[in-house]
Design a protein around this motif. Structure first.
Motif, PDB file in Angstrom:
ATOM      1  N   MET A  63      -3.012   4.205  15.621  1.00  0.00           N
ATOM      2  CA  MET A  63      -1.463   4.036  16.053  1.00  0.00           C
ATOM      3  C   MET A  63      -1.100   5.014  16.997  1.00  0.00           C
ATOM      4  O   MET A  63      -0.132   4.803  17.753  1.00  0.00           O
ATOM      5  N   LEU A  97       0.723  -1.042   0.102  1.00  0.00           N
ATOM      6  CA  LEU A  97       0.034  -0.102  -0.041  1.00  0.00           C
ATOM      7  C   LEU A  97       0.622   1.270   0.146  1.00  0.00           C
ATOM      8  O   LEU A  97       0.461   2.396   0.275  1.00  0.00           O
ATOM      9  N   TYR A 123      -7.692   0.304   9.955  1.00  0.00           N
ATOM     10  CA  TYR A 123      -8.693  -0.224   8.549  1.00  0.00           C
ATOM     11  C   TYR A 123      -8.897  -1.716   8.599  1.00  0.00           C
ATOM     12  O   TYR A 123      -8.029  -2.255   8.192  1.00  0.00           O
TER      13      TYR A 123
HETATM   14  C1  LIG Z   1       0.246   4.245   2.992  1.00  0.00           C
HETATM   15  S1  LIG Z   1      -0.372   2.874   3.802  1.00  0.00           S
HETATM   16  C2  LIG Z   1       0.972   2.032   4.202  1.00  0.00           C
HETATM   17  C3  LIG Z   1       0.614   0.386   4.494  1.00  0.00           C
HETATM   18  C4  LIG Z   1       1.813  -0.474   4.707  1.00  0.00           C
HETATM   19  N1  LIG Z   1       2.674   0.103   5.967  1.00  0.00           N
HETATM   20  C5  LIG Z   1       2.537  -0.667   3.433  1.00  0.00           C
HETATM   21  O1  LIG Z   1       3.784   0.021   3.377  1.00  0.00           O
HETATM   22  O2  LIG Z   1       2.142  -1.321   2.775  1.00  0.00           O
HETATM   23  C6  LIG Z   1      -0.822   3.667   5.543  1.00  0.00           C
HETATM   24  C7  LIG Z   1      -1.769   2.714   6.526  1.00  0.00           C
HETATM   25  O3  LIG Z   1      -1.706   3.600   7.691  1.00  0.00           O
HETATM   26  C8  LIG Z   1      -3.051   3.001   8.126  1.00  0.00           C
HETATM   27  N2  LIG Z   1      -3.439   4.121   8.996  1.00  0.00           N
HETATM   28  C9  LIG Z   1      -3.703   5.368   8.764  1.00  0.00           C
HETATM   29  N3  LIG Z   1      -4.069   6.243   9.797  1.00  0.00           N
HETATM   30  C10 LIG Z   1      -3.875   5.222  11.009  1.00  0.00           C
HETATM   31  C11 LIG Z   1      -4.047   5.378  12.344  1.00  0.00           C
HETATM   32  N4  LIG Z   1      -4.553   6.565  12.734  1.00  0.00           N
HETATM   33  N5  LIG Z   1      -3.840   4.208  13.151  1.00  0.00           N
HETATM   34  C12 LIG Z   1      -3.635   2.867  12.450  1.00  0.00           C
HETATM   35  N6  LIG Z   1      -3.587   3.090  11.031  1.00  0.00           N
HETATM   36  C13 LIG Z   1      -3.639   4.004  10.365  1.00  0.00           C
HETATM   37  C14 LIG Z   1      -4.042   2.988   6.877  1.00  0.00           C
HETATM   38  O4  LIG Z   1      -5.027   2.057   7.008  1.00  0.00           O
HETATM   39  C15 LIG Z   1      -2.921   2.252   5.884  1.00  0.00           C
HETATM   40  O5  LIG Z   1      -2.978   0.984   6.043  1.00  0.00           O
END
Ligand SMILES: C[S@@+](CC[C@H](N)C(=O)[O-])C[C@H]1O[C@@H](n2cnc3c(N)ncnc32)[C@H](O)[C@@H]1O
Length: 245
Positions: free
Chosen positions: A95, A17, A68
């Protein structure tokens, strides 16, 4: 799940992602002066490409945190397929709440996700959850040069005005109480293979979707990929390998 959810339409079923690769994940893991012993937390794991790489390499449980649920469901499915579901525990949560759930973390990992709560804020927030002498490995989009093509600068001024240089991010980390042991910048191909090369045709196919939010998200993604193409390596994803004081 709604058919018009832009996130699902664009990212559904994807392993990555964000930019990255298992090779780079394991290379950065190798930069740690010692292997983590117990508690490992992966913040913003998404579909967990790197979660699986870490769990498999270390043969230890990785606590995978994401807000998510569909991404976590996809991670669980992939962990089963890889025969390592016993090494992955998912937590659908913010997070920012990691210190309320986990204490004495040996290794806090976060690839391409900390920006969601702000890189400086993420490092400060997680500090109290990482044990003294423990490690935090966090990647963050960073300027790599000061001469940036004008439309690249304009794109990020609008989309990510808080983006800092790699040197500024090192200072942010030191301010938050960590020593920066090493950094690693993701190579260009890790943005393309399995990420932009999947997203671009998907986004093109969504440009005339009936839902305007989907069309807007698709157009934004295509613009991001165009900007990447003319970035001249002025920015990149940098891993900051840190030890907590
Ligand atoms: C750009 S994606 C990267 C996902 C993964 N780390 C990768 O590199 O494939 C960002 C991720 O952060 C999660 N996310 C966004 N805000 C968040 C929060 N406040 N707490 C936990 N997860 C969160 C999203 O659901 C998404 O899965």
């Amino acid at each position: 799940m709604s058919n018009a959810n832009p996130i699902d339409l664009l990212f559904g079923g994807m392993e990555k992602l964000g930019p990255g690769s298992d090779f780079d994940t394991l290379k950065v893991l190798d930069m740690l002066p010692q292997s983590p012993h117990e508690l490992i937390v992966d913040a913003g794991c998404g579909a967990g490409r790197h979660t699986l790489a870490l769990a498999n390499q270390l043969q230890m449980i990785v606590h995978a945190v994401d807000s998510y649920q569909p991404f976590l469901a996809s991670l669980v499915q992939r962990a089963k397929e890889a025969g390592i579901e016993h090494l992955v525990q998912t937590h659908c949560m913010d997070m920012a709440d990691i210190p309320n759930t986990f204490q004495q973390i040996d290794l806090l990992w976060s690839e391409g996700a900390a920006y969601n709560i702000g890189f400086p804020n993420a490092l400060k927030t997680w500090y109290s959850a990482v044990k003294p002498g423990g490690f935090a490995v966090v990647s963050e989009l960073s300027w790599l040069r000061s001469d940036v093509p004008a439309d690249v600068r304009q794109f990020f001024n609008a989309g990510y005005p808080d983006m800092r240089s790699a040197d500024e991010n090192r200072a942010v980390a030191e301010d938050a109480g960590y020593s920066v042991l090493a950094t690693h910048t993701l190579p260009r191909e890790t943005w393309v293979e399995g990420y932009y090369d999947i997203l671009e045709p998907r986004a093109q196919g969504l440009l005339d979707h009936p839902d305007k939010d989907v069309r807007a998200f698709a157009a934004e993604t295509i613009e991001e990929i165009r900007v990447f193409g003319c970035s001249e390596d002025s920015y990149g994803y940098v891993f900051y390998v840190m030890e907590r004081a």
